[in-house]
Structure formats: structure tokens, C-alpha cells
Design a protein around this motif. Structure first.
Motif, short mmCIF file in Angstrom:
data_model
loop_
_atom_site.label_atom_id
_atom_site.label_comp_id
_atom_site.label_asym_id
_atom_site.label_seq_id
_atom_site.Cartn_x
_atom_site.Cartn_y
_atom_site.Cartn_z
N PRO A 224 0.91 -1.28 0.06
CA PRO A 224 -0.21 -0.16 -0.14
C PRO A 224 0.83 1.22 -0.03
CG PRO A 224 -0.12 -1.03 2.01
CD PRO A 224 0.95 -1.95 1.25
N THR A 225 0.25 2.41 -0.47
CA THR A 225 1.00 3.65 -0.34
C THR A 225 0.72 4.17 1.16
OG1 THR A 225 0.74 4.10 -2.71
CG2 THR A 225 1.11 6.04 -1.35
N ILE A 226 1.93 4.40 1.80
CA ILE A 226 1.71 4.85 3.32
C ILE A 226 2.32 6.13 3.23
CG2 ILE A 226 2.60 4.38 5.79
CD1 ILE A 226 2.94 1.51 4.67
N ALA A 227 1.59 6.86 3.89
CA ALA A 227 1.80 8.59 4.17
C ALA A 227 1.86 8.99 5.63
CB ALA A 227 1.09 9.40 3.26
N ALA A 248 12.22 3.21 10.40
CA ALA A 248 11.74 1.79 10.78
C ALA A 248 10.76 1.10 9.66
CB ALA A 248 11.02 1.71 12.05
N LEU A 249 9.74 2.03 9.25
CA LEU A 249 8.82 1.56 8.33
C LEU A 249 9.42 1.15 6.96
CD1 LEU A 249 5.59 3.69 8.97
CD2 LEU A 249 5.90 1.49 9.51
N PHE A 253 9.58 -2.74 5.24
CA PHE A 253 9.14 -3.01 3.96
C PHE A 253 10.34 -3.36 2.98
CE2 PHE A 253 5.50 -0.64 5.43
CZ PHE A 253 4.55 -1.72 5.35
N ARG A 254 11.68 -2.79 3.07
CA ARG A 254 12.80 -3.10 2.44
C ARG A 254 13.09 -4.57 2.61
NH1 ARG A 254 17.93 -4.20 2.70
NH2 ARG A 254 18.00 -3.86 4.81
N HIS A 263 8.82 4.34 -0.22
CA HIS A 263 9.49 5.75 0.07
C HIS A 263 8.09 6.23 0.94
CE1 HIS A 263 11.48 9.14 0.92
NE2 HIS A 263 10.62 9.91 0.32
N ILE A 264 8.30 6.66 2.19
CA ILE A 264 7.28 7.11 2.93
C ILE A 264 7.44 8.53 3.22
CG2 ILE A 264 6.09 6.97 5.20
CD1 ILE A 264 6.91 4.17 5.46
#
Length: 400
Positions: A224-227, A248-249, A253-254, A263-264
Motif C-alpha cells: 500500500p501507499t503509506i503516508a 523503521a517502516l 518493507f525493504r 518511500h514514505i
């Protein structure tokens, strides 16, 4: 892969992430005090949370609010004796009160009016707004004026209350009238379908940015796209350790995908962000992480399957507020809160007076990175499940 093996793998990933996070500099209390003095942070240095070191974060919880049916909402509202003299019209009057100056409170009756109009298709839609809120000069003007404009673009006639009130009388005809009043549900729309109609029509009016795919159906294996929608620390309720949360996020996901494709971005709405940009932020995010605040009013513009992780400061936890907006919009709503172990006692103490409540809700925060990761993991799992349902056309009663 078995469920037990998957669980052990996830625990292993979290432990590695925590080792990475431990090497990211966190604000110390000395840093907090310096920042408070420099920025004039609400509450002052003495009241800035010393929590980066000595506060814990409550477990991830979901608001799970059940909204009343449309008939019950109209029953809750007092009997209306006014009527609109034009036939075949749905008329909704937003009554004036001091809270309407703030756009998030302005949205509460306006969203009820929108749902009322959806329940009256085929009629002309008229909404009467107190004169001072047709075009405002407050800090909420960019959002409110932009919102009013797109409502007119999608077919609502907005009138000054003072101009239409002389024409309101007693009697009955083919028009429908609603005067939404305050009741025990902060936000209400008849169904998430009404929110989707609002989102789709407003996005079409605003012409979505490239990459904003309205009503997209996601791939179960995709991310998902996380912002993150943060607040400036001078505004209060800022996530002071937002850099650690982002790091950390992205590491989380990496390790899952083997690349840094996730990329957040961290966004702030202070400083005069146009209504269109605020709408596009929510329309382009599947999961939004944000402190409690009016900036979350854009939840109805999120994609199908969207989710929010809301963060509350010590002593101020009101999940029913934006939880009701999330339920109305069909958005998953999870929250975490800062605590010293006695949530109910802390809420009771800081809720005793308006002054204490205001002080509590303006505190800045350093939520546990581990708890934030747990919350996002849960929301990602739910997002994937919802995406799978949407992809295969499985009806979800809560989304109808």
C-alpha cells in the motif's frame, strides 16, 4: 509457509528493525526543552512530554463504531416545521454555532446534508449556510471555501441563511427538509457509498493528479501507499520521533520486498495548504499515519480499502470522534495512545476542566516505534484482505 513459521519470521523482522531504530537518534528531554523554548511549543518546556524516555504507548486498538441508520438520525433530529417553497427540492439548513469557524466542525453538518441529498435523488439540492461561513476569513478559509466551491460544482446550490429564511414557512409540499443538529455521533453519513459518491464527484471536479487512480483495485501482493500527515511541533500533537518511524517502516518493507520501493513521505498541512492539495493527499494514500487533529477531516477522500492510524497524546483519547468519520467513509480506523499505564484514570484527570483538556490535547508525542510498526502491520493485512475482496468483486456489507 505455515502460520507459525510466518509469525516467527515477522517477529524476526521486527527485532531487526528495532536494532536499526536503536541507532537512530531520538529527541532527549534536553532536546525537547530546547525545542519548546525555541518554538514556543504549547504547554512550555515543563509540559512537553518527557515521554521519549519514560512514557509507554498503549496497544493498537480499533474504534469499530456502529453508525445508526438514516431513519434513526432523522428521528434524533427535532421535528422540522419549516419547509422550502419550491417543489421537488431537498433543502438542508446548517444552523449557526461558534464551532463552525473550525472547518472540521463545519464538515459535521455539511456531510449530514450531503447524505440527506443522496437519500433524495432527482430533487434540486439547496443548502443554507450562515452568512459568515459562505466565504470565511479564518484560518480554516482555504479548506472551507474550497469545500464550498466543489460542493457547488457537484450540484448543490449554497445560499445565505439570511436570504432564504424569510421564504421559509409552515406547510407541506413535495420538498424535503433537514436541519441537522448535534447528537451523539460526531460524524455521520448514511453509508460509505455516500462517501464514495462525494469522493468520486469531488475528485472529478478537481481533476486528479497523475497517479491518483480513483476507485483503483489493488494487487494483493503489492504494497500500500503509506503516508504520514504530521503536525508542526509549534502546533502541538506533533510526532517528535517521526524520522525514526519513517526509518523503521522503510526498513520493515525493504526487508519484506528486498528493495526500497516503499518511500514514505511526511506532509504538513500548516501554512496554508489549498483544499485541492489536501484532497489529493488523501486520495493518493492507502494508509495514513497521523496525530489526532483536524487534518484528518479528509478521510472521506481516501481510496477504497483505505486505513488510518491515529496517535493520541497522554491524557487525551477520543477515538469516537474521527472513528465515526472513518466508519461513515468505510475507512479502517486504528489508534495508539501515550500512557503511564492507567488510561481511564489519566483521561479522568485531564478531562476535569477545559483548561486541563486543552493542555493535554496540545502535547507533543514520541510514540513507541514498535507499536507503530505493529499498527501498520495490522492495517496492511486488513488492506490486503480488502483489496482481495474488491479485486474479486466480493461484497462487503460495511462498504455498501
Amino acid at each position: 509457509m505455515g502460520k507459525r513459521q510466518l509469525t516467527l519470521q515477522r517477529i524476526g523482522v521486527l527485532l531487526v528493525v528495532l536494532l536499526v531504530v536503536s541507532n537512530i537518534a531520538e529527541p532527549t528531554q534536553v532536546d525537547n526543552d530546547k525545542m519548546a523554548k525555541k518554538n514556543g511549543t504549547p504547554g512550555g518546556a515543563g509540559n512537553r512530554l518527557a515521554v521519549c524516555k519514560n512514557m509507554t504507548t498503549g496497544g493498537v486498538e480499533f474504534s469499530n463504531i456502529t453508525l445508526p441508520e438514516a431513519e434513526d438520525i432523522i428521528t434524533i433530529s427535532p421535528t422540522v416545521t419549516r419547509f422550502w417553497p419550491r417543489n421537488n427540492t431537498a433543502f438542508c439548513e446548517v444552523e449557526s454555532n461558534a464551532f463552525l469557524a473550525h472547518f472540521v466542525h463545519y464538515m459535521q453538518p455539511v456531510l449530514r446534508c450531503w447524505s440527506f441529498f443522496q437519500l433524495n435523488p432527482g430533487k434540486s439540492w439547496v443548502m443554507a449556510i450562515p452568512d459568515e461561513h459562505i466565504s470565511s476569513k479564518t484560518h480554516s478559509a482555504l479548506f472551507k471555501d474550497g469545500f464550498n466551491k466543489v460542493l457547488m460544482d457537484v450540484g448543490i446550490s449554497i445560499e445565505n441563511t439570511s436570504e432564504v429564511r424569510p421564504y421559509l414557512g409552515r406547510g407541506e409540499n413535495s420538498s424535503s427538509v433537514l436541519i441537522p443538529r448535534s447528537f451523539h455521533i460526531p460524524f455521520w453519513m448514511g453509508s460509505p457509498g455516500h462517501a464514495r459518491a462525494l469522493r468520486d464527484q469531488i475528485l472529478a471536479s478537481l481533476q486528479p493528479d497523475p497517479g491518483v487512480n480513483v476507485g483503483r483495485v489493488c494487487n494483493k501482493s503489492s504494497l500500500p501507499t503509506i503516508a504520514i500527515l504530521n503536525r508542526r511541533d509549534s502546533s502541538g500533537r506533533s510526532l517528535l520521533n517521526v524520522g525514526s518511524i519513517v526509518g523503521a517502516l522503510e526498513e520493515r518493507f525493504r526487508r519484506e520486498t528486498g528493495s526500497r520501493q516503499q518511500h514514505i513521505n511526511v506532509t504538513y498541512f500548516e501554512g496554508g495548504i489549498p483544499f485541492r492539495d489536501q484532497v489529493m493527499f488523501f486520495a493518493g494514500a492507502d494508509i495514513v499515519i497521523s496525530p489526532h487533529g483536524a487534518q484528518l477531516a479528509g478521510m472521506p477522500f481516501m481510496p477504497d480499502g483505505g486505513a488510518v492510524l491515529e496517535v493520541y497524546p497522554f491524557g487525551y483519547v477520543i477515538p469516537e470522534y474521527f472513528g465515526s468519520l472513518a466508519a461513515s467513509a468505510g475507512v479502517d480506523h486504528a489508534y495508539v495512545y501515550e500512557t503511564m499505564g492507567d488510561l481511564e484514570g489519566e483521561k479522568a484527570y485531564w478531562g476535569r476542566t477545559y483548561k486541563l483538556r486543552s493542555e493535554a490535547r496540545r502535547k507533543n508525542m514520541c510514540p513507541s516505534v514498535l507499536k507503530m510498526l505493529e499498527g501498520v502491520d495490522e492495517l496492511v493485512d486488513r488492506w490486503r484482505s480488502r483489496c482481495s475482496e474488491l479485486k474479486h468483486g466480493i461484497a462487503n456489507p460495511s462498504q455498501s
